[in-house]
Design a protein around this motif. Structure first.
Motif, PDB file in Angstrom:
ATOM      1  N   VAL A  29      -1.518 -14.355  -0.025  1.00  0.00           N
ATOM      2  CA  VAL A  29      -2.755 -15.099   0.213  1.00  0.00           C
ATOM      3  C   VAL A  29      -2.399 -16.568   0.392  1.00  0.00           C
ATOM      4  O   VAL A  29      -1.785 -17.175  -0.490  1.00  0.00           O
ATOM      5  CB  VAL A  29      -3.749 -14.910  -0.946  1.00  0.00           C
ATOM      6  CG1 VAL A  29      -5.043 -15.654  -0.666  1.00  0.00           C
ATOM      7  CG2 VAL A  29      -4.019 -13.416  -1.170  1.00  0.00           C
ATOM      8  N   GLU A  66       0.852  -8.674  -1.322  1.00  0.00           N
ATOM      9  CA  GLU A  66      -0.342  -9.201  -0.680  1.00  0.00           C
ATOM     10  C   GLU A  66      -0.182 -10.718  -0.720  1.00  0.00           C
ATOM     11  O   GLU A  66      -0.138 -11.321  -1.800  1.00  0.00           O
ATOM     12  CB  GLU A  66      -1.577  -8.765  -1.503  1.00  0.00           C
ATOM     13  CG  GLU A  66      -2.906  -9.048  -0.870  1.00  0.00           C
ATOM     14  CD  GLU A  66      -3.325  -7.922   0.081  1.00  0.00           C
ATOM     15  OE1 GLU A  66      -2.443  -7.162   0.545  1.00  0.00           O
ATOM     16  OE2 GLU A  66      -4.529  -7.812   0.345  1.00  0.00           O
ATOM     17  N   ALA A 107      -4.836 -14.017   4.712  1.00  0.00           N
ATOM     18  CA  ALA A 107      -4.095 -13.031   3.919  1.00  0.00           C
ATOM     19  C   ALA A 107      -3.273 -12.121   4.822  1.00  0.00           C
ATOM     20  O   ALA A 107      -3.676 -11.814   5.949  1.00  0.00           O
ATOM     21  CB  ALA A 107      -5.068 -12.202   3.088  1.00  0.00           C
ATOM     22  N   TYR A 152      -7.239  -3.175  -0.700  1.00  0.00           N
ATOM     23  CA  TYR A 152      -7.260  -4.531  -1.274  1.00  0.00           C
ATOM     24  C   TYR A 152      -6.727  -4.466  -2.699  1.00  0.00           C
ATOM     25  O   TYR A 152      -6.631  -3.398  -3.310  1.00  0.00           O
ATOM     26  CB  TYR A 152      -8.657  -5.146  -1.215  1.00  0.00           C
ATOM     27  CG  TYR A 152      -9.683  -4.520  -2.115  1.00  0.00           C
ATOM     28  CD1 TYR A 152     -10.497  -3.490  -1.669  1.00  0.00           C
ATOM     29  CD2 TYR A 152      -9.856  -4.966  -3.428  1.00  0.00           C
ATOM     30  CE1 TYR A 152     -11.449  -2.915  -2.501  1.00  0.00           C
ATOM     31  CE2 TYR A 152     -10.803  -4.398  -4.264  1.00  0.00           C
ATOM     32  CZ  TYR A 152     -11.603  -3.372  -3.798  1.00  0.00           C
ATOM     33  OH  TYR A 152     -12.535  -2.798  -4.622  1.00  0.00           O
ATOM     34  N   ARG A 181      -0.324  -8.667   4.623  1.00  0.00           N
ATOM     35  CA  ARG A 181       0.381  -7.671   3.812  1.00  0.00           C
ATOM     36  C   ARG A 181       1.847  -7.704   4.206  1.00  0.00           C
ATOM     37  O   ARG A 181       2.180  -7.415   5.369  1.00  0.00           O
ATOM     38  CB  ARG A 181      -0.219  -6.276   4.006  1.00  0.00           C
ATOM     39  CG  ARG A 181       0.325  -5.264   2.990  1.00  0.00           C
ATOM     40  CD  ARG A 181      -0.689  -4.187   2.644  1.00  0.00           C
ATOM     41  NE  ARG A 181      -1.902  -4.804   2.110  1.00  0.00           N
ATOM     42  CZ  ARG A 181      -3.121  -4.308   2.252  1.00  0.00           C
ATOM     43  NH1 ARG A 181      -3.314  -3.175   2.888  1.00  0.00           N
ATOM     44  NH2 ARG A 181      -4.172  -4.944   1.758  1.00  0.00           N
ATOM     45  N   THR A 208      -0.169  -9.628  -5.852  1.00  0.00           N
ATOM     46  CA  THR A 208      -0.836 -10.588  -4.974  1.00  0.00           C
ATOM     47  C   THR A 208      -0.173 -11.942  -5.198  1.00  0.00           C
ATOM     48  O   THR A 208      -0.099 -12.420  -6.332  1.00  0.00           O
ATOM     49  CB  THR A 208      -2.327 -10.677  -5.306  1.00  0.00           C
ATOM     50  OG1 THR A 208      -2.867  -9.356  -5.233  1.00  0.00           O
ATOM     51  CG2 THR A 208      -3.063 -11.581  -4.318  1.00  0.00           C
ATOM     52  N   SER A 242      -7.382 -10.376  -3.329  1.00  0.00           N
ATOM     53  CA  SER A 242      -7.437 -10.267  -1.864  1.00  0.00           C
ATOM     54  C   SER A 242      -8.767 -10.875  -1.387  1.00  0.00           C
ATOM     55  O   SER A 242      -9.822 -10.472  -1.858  1.00  0.00           O
ATOM     56  CB  SER A 242      -7.431  -8.792  -1.429  1.00  0.00           C
ATOM     57  OG  SER A 242      -6.239  -8.135  -1.757  1.00  0.00           O
TER      58      SER A 242
END
Lengths: 412, 412
Positions: B350, B348, B335, B88, B337, B409, B92
């Motif tokens: 989201v 990442e 979420a 993470y 990857r 992210t 995340s």
């Protein structure tokens, strides 16, 4: 290790193990003993049941004679120790375990786990309590540590002078006073802040603590006093420059006539930030993460070492390893805190068996005799002892800055 | 908080809580998810029994309607989460809990305690495993942390790639492979070192690991090979300059013909000292204190925040507090990857509910549906997932030096 010692026969030799710290966490001036009573509770149940024996047997971790020994295991020796709340220094023999090697060596992990954790937390807590002066501190760190460790941490913090905890299990199990708080989620749950505050005041009365930093702090203060009246119990600030925010909120509360409304601050506080808020108009602190992680020292570095054992002729002889850079001192010991005529601690005196006993306050007390617990005290006794032991220290021991052990440890 | 929300009626609103980290520990490049299955185990038993209710009632912590709610409490909502072993990054959404506010808010402390502890340990362990390369690492830190935390730490370390643990309860409860070691106390117990070594070899065979630094290392090596033969399994060095000592011991073992005898080193190792031993002739590491204390980061800084809830019209609306300096982002999220064509992680992603779903490996999986656990996997699956997720990271993510999150992210 146990299996080999049972086979060689040495497992049945009388042995003495000692718990001590080679050093304090960097820069600390004293450590606080905690966990002793928790250990005594745990030892009462320390047995190997069928399930554990099945596991050890099926995985062949130990051989059948060792399994038989474990099945009958019951500690029948003696334990002496420093009592909870008292202080310790490098080399203080905070616990002395006597029994056969086999029965005493098995207690290492349980003993060190409990003492290393609880002493680390109590030692950090004590500095925070000193930094807070007369202002109360709430322990609220459960969510930042292992779920069982949080309960023990709340207990250790209370011994060191915290006023209460948000951990209800610590209240239930140990009688630590509890206190709650509302979270941002409570305010966010309602359609707006006034609705949330009204719900809280309706349910808990105007003496409640309102969390005022979900949206705009000044508006929250105005709303809180409007809804609860000038008898509003307290407000909590959880973000921003706490010193500045507390000053502004105090002025606003006073301007609204809420002179008695207290200000509680939270937000990753530790002993240093608590001390930095001494001049701010703050009435109480909530401490979480830094408490349950020992404020930089999450373990107390206590070790459990064989210091004496029977030889082939039946005599008890001191032993100590010679490993490079890891000092330890053999022999069965006792310990005393030397005090000046004015009652100030001047040295930790550690005496090996056979040496003349010194003046001073005896530090080792009988906890278990012939396998039976002979010590059991309420948490309040540990808390009172901590205050008394702290009062014995010279004033420089209370500095937060990095330094050395407050008093020297003198052997023999 | 629960009592006030029950009284205002808002407690029954549908709510979404999210677990995330605002930041990684300073300088870390990724975090490792661990504790999910432990949490699912714990949630199955999360009830308020008579004893707990009596405590809450007699201490007047809550009012009778709240007691009645707690007596019937049973989580009936949904939980999605990252699976154990996965990685993470800041932001995340590693767990998403949906239910009424009342039922979901009660899970905060349990959820965060388990995840903050286990993720902290697994995250530190993963770096140590990388530093050790192909050499095995034994977890042996139980005595440096709370007695229950030690069991969870052994489990988390195994997920992150440790080979085994000295914690037998972790073997019993979770099937983590176990390994023992003998302590200085074993050698000191016997009249001299040869007697101790002979006792160990008699009981455990020549393939055992002898601890060689109780007295003189060179003499211990000579004695060990003399007694066990050149088939001696391993020797352990627990003090001194480990690189130098390992070099000298290797030369001595080879000169005695014990080419296959392994060298295991211990003594306050962490990822940095493990890496520094890469060029030394070491065959395995034992790690204790730094593992169970998260190597400087004993807690993962995960928070549990309300991100959406029903409004008075029955619609689910995103919410987020505006506290200074504590960013959080409202809304029910999923979420992914994002991976390059070569399979390297690049971001990442989201996504808030309602936005188009991106490409990438889905990270949130159903764990509990309508209160029923729908996910249950063996520890080996988490361990394999960790290896696979690590292999996705760009190479620079594995540096031990301080840096930034390995991938960004990206929200929406």
């Amino acid at each position: 290790m146990l299996q080999a010692a049972l086979r060689s026969g040495a497992a049945h030799r009388r042995a003495v193990f000692e718990v001590f710290a080679r050093h304090l966490p960097e820069g600390r001036r004293y450590g606080v003993v905690a966990g002793t009573e928790r250990l005594l509770d745990a030892l009462a149940d320390f047995r190997f049941g069928e399930e554990e024996l099945d596991f050890l047997s099926s995985t062949r971790v130990v051989d059948p004679p060792t399994l038989a020994f474990l099945a009958d295991y019951r500690f029948s020796g003696h334990v002496r120790g420093y009592r909870e709340g008292d202080l310790y220094f490098p080399g203080s023999p905070i616990m002395v375990v006597e029994g056969t090697f086999a029965e005493a060596v098995l207690l290492e992990t349980l003993t060190l786990s409990i003492l290393n954790h609880d002493c680390a937390i109590a030692s950090a807590a004590s500095r925070m309590v000193h930094a807070a002066g007369t202002r109360p501190i709430i322990e609220m760190g459960s969510r930042r540590t292992h779920e069982a460790a949080g309960v023990a941490a709340a207990r250790a913090a209370y011994i060191a002078g915290f006023d209460c905890t948000s951990n209800l299990m610590a209240g239930h199990r140990y009688g630590v006073p509890t206190a709650g708080t509302s979270a941002h989620a409570f305010t966010l749950l309602h359609d707006d802040e006034p609705t949330a505050f009204r719900a809280q005041i309706d349910s808990l009365g105007p003496d409640t603590t309102l969390l005022i930093d979900t949206y705009d702090v000044a508006e929250a203060v105005r709303t809180g006093v409007e809804l609860a009246g000038t008898g509003l119990g307290a407000v909590r600030i959880d973000s921003g420059d706490l010193a500045l925010a507390a000053q502004q909120v105090r002025e606003q509360l006073d301007s609204l006539g809420a002179f008695g409304t207290r200000i509680v601050v939270t937000s990753d506080l530790d002993e240093y930030t608590i001390a930095a808020l001494a001049v701010a108009p703050v009435d109480g602190y909530g401490v979480g993460t830094s408490l349950v992680t020992g404020s930089g020292a999450p373990t107390a570095a206590l070790v459990y070492k064989l210091v004496a054992r029977e030889d082939s002729s039946g005599r008890i002889r001191p032993v100590a390893k010679r490993s490079v850079g890891k000092p330890s001192k053999g022999g069965l010991k006792s310990a005393y805190r030397r005090l000046s005529p004015a009652g100030t601690a001047t040295a930790e005196i550690v005496v090996t068996a056979g040496q003349p006993l010194p003046e001073g306050r005896p530090l080792l007390h009988e906890l278990i005799k012939n396998g039976e617990r002979v010590h059991n005290e309420p948490l309040s006794a540990a808390r009172a002892r901590h205050r008394a032991s702290m009062a014995e220290l010279p004033p420089e021991a209370h500095q937060l800055s990095r330094g050395y052990a407050a008093i020297p440890t003198v052997f023999d």
